[in-house]
Design an enzyme around this catalytic site. Structure first.
Site, PDB file in Angstrom:
ATOM      1  N   LYS A 217       0.832  -1.213   0.000  1.00 30.32           N
ATOM      2  CA  LYS A 217       0.000   0.000   0.000  1.00 30.32           C
ATOM      3  C   LYS A 217       0.854   1.244   0.000  1.00 30.32           C
ATOM      4  CE  LYS A 217      -4.482  -1.509   1.401  1.00 30.32           C
ATOM      5  NZ  LYS A 217      -5.635  -1.379   2.286  1.00 30.32           N
TER       6      LYS A 217
ATOM      7  N   LYS B 286      -3.619 -10.669  -7.189  1.00 29.38           N
ATOM      8  CA  LYS B 286      -4.916 -10.796  -6.501  1.00 29.38           C
ATOM      9  C   LYS B 286      -5.967  -9.889  -7.154  1.00 29.38           C
ATOM     10  CE  LYS B 286      -5.731  -8.358  -2.786  1.00 29.38           C
ATOM     11  NZ  LYS B 286      -5.868  -7.757  -1.447  1.00 29.38           N
TER      12      LYS B 286
ATOM     13  N   LYS C  44     -10.229  -4.347  -5.750  1.00 30.78           N
ATOM     14  CA  LYS C  44     -11.112  -3.259  -6.177  1.00 30.78           C
ATOM     15  C   LYS C  44     -10.335  -1.988  -6.501  1.00 30.78           C
ATOM     16  CE  LYS C  44     -12.242  -3.207  -1.291  1.00 30.78           C
ATOM     17  NZ  LYS C  44     -13.131  -3.785  -0.335  1.00 30.78           N
TER      18      LYS C  44
HETATM   19  P1  TYM Z   1     -10.478  -6.063   2.683  1.00 31.91           P
HETATM   20  O1  TYM Z   1     -11.554  -5.053   2.872  1.00 31.91           O
HETATM   21  O2  TYM Z   1      -9.335  -5.716   1.794  1.00 31.91           O
HETATM   22  O3  TYM Z   1     -11.088  -7.410   2.163  1.00 31.91           O
HETATM   23  C1  TYM Z   1     -12.188  -8.021   2.817  1.00 31.91           C
HETATM   24  C2  TYM Z   1     -12.046  -9.532   2.800  1.00 31.91           C
HETATM   25  O4  TYM Z   1     -11.996 -10.009   1.448  1.00 31.91           O
HETATM   26  C3  TYM Z   1     -10.851 -10.844   1.295  1.00 31.91           C
HETATM   27  N1  TYM Z   1     -10.343 -10.680  -0.078  1.00 31.91           N
HETATM   28  C4  TYM Z   1     -10.113 -11.691  -0.926  1.00 31.91           C
HETATM   29  N2  TYM Z   1     -10.270 -13.013  -0.794  1.00 31.91           N
HETATM   30  C5  TYM Z   1      -9.970 -13.783  -1.867  1.00 31.91           C
HETATM   31  N3  TYM Z   1      -9.516 -13.272  -3.046  1.00 31.91           N
HETATM   32  C6  TYM Z   1      -9.346 -11.954  -3.220  1.00 31.91           C
HETATM   33  N4  TYM Z   1      -8.930 -11.460  -4.389  1.00 31.91           N
HETATM   34  C7  TYM Z   1      -9.657 -11.083  -2.125  1.00 31.91           C
HETATM   35  N5  TYM Z   1      -9.615  -9.739  -1.949  1.00 31.91           N
HETATM   36  C8  TYM Z   1     -10.029  -9.515  -0.686  1.00 31.91           C
HETATM   37  C9  TYM Z   1      -9.853 -10.340   2.324  1.00 31.91           C
HETATM   38  O5  TYM Z   1      -8.889 -11.333   2.643  1.00 31.91           O
HETATM   39  C10 TYM Z   1     -10.743 -10.009   3.488  1.00 31.91           C
HETATM   40  O6  TYM Z   1     -11.028 -11.163   4.254  1.00 31.91           O
HETATM   41  N6  TYM Z   1      -7.878  -5.638   6.899  1.00 31.91           N
HETATM   42  C11 TYM Z   1      -9.041  -6.210   6.317  1.00 31.91           C
HETATM   43  C12 TYM Z   1     -10.328  -5.738   6.966  1.00 31.91           C
HETATM   44  C13 TYM Z   1     -10.378  -5.954   8.454  1.00 31.91           C
HETATM   45  C14 TYM Z   1     -10.587  -7.190   9.111  1.00 31.91           C
HETATM   46  C15 TYM Z   1     -10.592  -6.884  10.488  1.00 31.91           C
HETATM   47  C16 TYM Z   1     -10.769  -8.498   8.654  1.00 31.91           C
HETATM   48  C17 TYM Z   1     -10.260  -4.992   9.404  1.00 31.91           C
HETATM   49  N7  TYM Z   1     -10.391  -5.543  10.632  1.00 31.91           N
HETATM   50  C18 TYM Z   1     -10.752  -7.886  11.439  1.00 31.91           C
HETATM   51  C19 TYM Z   1     -10.940  -9.500   9.605  1.00 31.91           C
HETATM   52  C20 TYM Z   1     -10.944  -9.174  10.979  1.00 31.91           C
HETATM   53  C21 TYM Z   1      -9.115  -5.799   4.856  1.00 31.91           C
HETATM   54  O7  TYM Z   1      -8.542  -4.820   4.457  1.00 31.91           O
HETATM   55  O8  TYM Z   1      -9.929  -6.542   4.102  1.00 31.91           O
END
Ligand code: TYM
Length: 340
Positions: free
Chosen positions: A120, A202, A205
């Site tokens: 990032k 990966k 978005k």
């Molecule tokens: P975020 O918002 O980037 O993504 C949300 C969830 O989607 C999963 N994900 C994917 N899984 C498979 N293939 C992909 N291409 C893909 N892109 C995203 C992510 O692994 C995630 O599970 N830091 C976290 C948000 C967060 C969180 C938490 C998660 C904040 N606090 C506590 C679990 C527990 C994040 O940025 O996810």
């Protein structure tokens, strides 16, 4: 809403998604669909993590709208806000308070090893703020606040779950058993859905439109994007991620959405060529997303009702979070009001 005794009996799940734009098929397959699978057996807390989204610049009105939209998406995939707590992170101040305390138990060295921070900060070189650096500590606070047992996430969040465990264990080793140490729940299929255009990256978005499928894409957009998905030139349908990432990605999308084993899908597609593979993937995606979109539109049509659900659940989340936060404060020497 869950009553307190059923809540006390069940193990706890926590997970969150950032309201930073349209959710992708990757978010759905890697995380969201597992939220639903686990809803009945756990006491679930599903958060819209808007404070995390602030690590990149946001337009205020748009961020508020996206929080509602993400909460509606949680419900559109079938999560029941009377069973699972669905709310916005910024409405429960305990998240930020615990994050501050845990920052003091987290080392610069361990945060600098986080690959997401490296990625990032390369992507947002003009805004490498300290929130981006301490992002995993806020995530640890999210999880540890609810005495979480299980965290459904995609593979890219595994490192953040490991640091959460390290921080929790470090705190426990000083102060006794304050936190439950959580486990990751990472699905066997689809934990890393790849970009349609660059299948070694990966699906994300923050990449250009044609690389990902949005949960709100229309059937014609899905058809076009899958038809243009990068494959390879040998024409052979088999799962081999190292040599055939594009074909393997489409196969795992089909496997994740249908629940069928990859081998069976490969057999069924025998002789049908990449055209057949893409048609099958398109059909599965459209069949999955159509009912979700219909439900999403229904929920979004009554924003006042949606807001009322979020408000009510935030109150309950605050109540639960306070139990852990109070304990932590007592342990570190920050006395509760009036009891100094
Ligand atoms: P975020 O918002 O980037 O993504 C949300 C969830 O989607 C999963 N994900 C994917 N899984 C498979 N293939 C992909 N291409 C893909 N892109 C995203 C992510 O692994 C995630 O599970 N830091 C976290 C948000 C967060 C969180 C938490 C998660 C904040 N606090 C506590 C679990 C527990 C994040 O940025 O996810």
């Amino acid at each position: 809403m869950q009553n307190q005794s059923s809540e006390a009996r069940k193990p706890v799940i926590f997970s969150g998604i950032q309201p930073s734009g349209t959710l992708t098929l990757g978010n759905y397959i890697g995380a969201l669909r597992n939220f639903k699978l686990l809803e009945d057996d756990y006491s679930c807390v599903y958060c819209v993590v808007d404070l995390h989204a602030l690590t990149v610049r946001q337009d205020a009105a748009q961020l508020r709208a996206r929080c509602l939209s993400l909460a509606a998406t949680y419900m559109a995939v079938g999560l029941n806000p009377d069973k699972s707590l669905i709310y916005c992170q910024s409405h429960v101040s305990a998240h930020a308070e615990l994050a501050w305390i845990l920052n003091c138990y987290t080392y610069m060295g361990e945060l600098s090893r986080m690959t997401q921070f490296k990625d990032k900060s390369a992507k947002h070189a003009d805004n490498i703020n300290s929130g981006l650096f301490t992002y995993p500590v806020l995530m640890a606070a999210d999880i540890l606040l609810y005495q979480t047992n299980l965290v459904p996430i995609g593979a890219d969040q595994k490192q953040h779950l490991e640091i959460t465990r390290d921080i929790g264990q470090r705190f426990n080793s000083i102060y006794g058993d304050v936190f439950t140490i959580p486990e990751a729940y990472i699905g066997k299929v689809g934990s890393r859905v790849m970009s349609l255009q660059e299948p070694t990256r990966k699906m994300s978005k923050s990449d250009p439109e044609e690389t990902y499928i949005s949960l709100l894409d229309k059937p014609e957009d899905i058809r076009r994007k899958v038809r243009r998905a990068v494959t390879d030139s040998d024409g052979d349908i088999r799962f081999d991620f190292d040599n055939k990432p594009g074909v393997s990605n489409l196969l795992s999308i089909i496997a994740a959405l249908t629940g069928e084993p990859v081998e069976r899908i490969v057999n069924e597609l025998d002789g049908k060529g990449y055209g057949g593979l893409k048609a099958r993937a398109t059909d599965c995606v459209i069949a999955t997303l159509e009912p979700i979109q219909a439900e999403y539109n229904r929920i979004m049509a009554d924003k006042a009702a949606l807001q009322a659900i979020l408000d009510r659940n935030a109150l309950e989340a605050s109540r639960r979070a306070a139990r852990t936060l109070d304990k932590v404060k007592r342990k570190v020497g920050c006395a509760p009001h009036g009891k100094a």
